[in-house]
Design a protein around this motif. Structure first.
Motif: not given
Length: 156
Positions: A1-28
């Motif tokens: 949370l420290k890197y995103l200023g404690g913003d829960p929405n930005r944290t959710r987005q970071a977790i979502l895109f941080g999880s989906l990006t490797p999944l997509v790249l691995y699938s490719i």
């Protein structure tokens, strides 16, 4: 949370895109690999550990071999970056805990009510000096080990 200023929405987005990006790249990666390499070449290898770069290089040529090497370097680099940042943060937190414990102990022994002002020689949590010390503690031993024993990873 420290890197995103404690913003829960930005944290959710970071977790979502941080999880989906490797999944997509691995699938490719799997689609490319399974689409280019025949089952016969894998079965002919006869080993449980298949040399991906060799098989893809033979099948796809030097361009594909170079792409695989770049992909491998990026995978190793991104893993190292995440682990390094986490380890440096861990050491910085530990420095902060030890610094505040030392400060509390000093305050108790001198029985001062007012907080002691840190001198320039003190390591204050959250400053550049504590971050630098944390980086040296986290990354120094692996670098020294790697330069002392350059083939240790291959032996393990």
């Amino acid at each position: 949370l420290k890197y995103l200023g404690g913003d829960p929405n930005r944290t959710r987005q970071a977790i979502l895109f941080g999880s989906l990006t490797p999944l997509v790249l691995y699938s490719i990666w799997e689609a490319v690999f399974l689409g280019m390499v025949s089952v016969d070449s894998v079965a002919a290898d006869g080993e449980s550990k298949m040399q991906v770069v060799t098989v893809l290089g033979e099948t796809g040529g030097t361009f594909v071999k170079d792409l695989v090497e770049v992909f491998s370097a990026c995978a190793i680099g991104s893993s190292m970056a995440g682990a390094s940042v986490s380890l440096v943060d861990f050491f910085q937190d530990a420095i902060g805990i030890f610094s505040s414990a030392r400060k509390e102990e000093e305050d108790l022994t001198t029985k001062k009510i007012a907080e002691k002002q840190p001198s320039t020689a003190d390591i204050v949590p959250g400053t550049g000096s504590s971050r630098l010390l944390a980086a040296v503690l986290a990354l120094g031993p692996p670098v020294i080990l790697a330069y002392t024993f350059p083939d240790i990873f291959l032996v393990a």
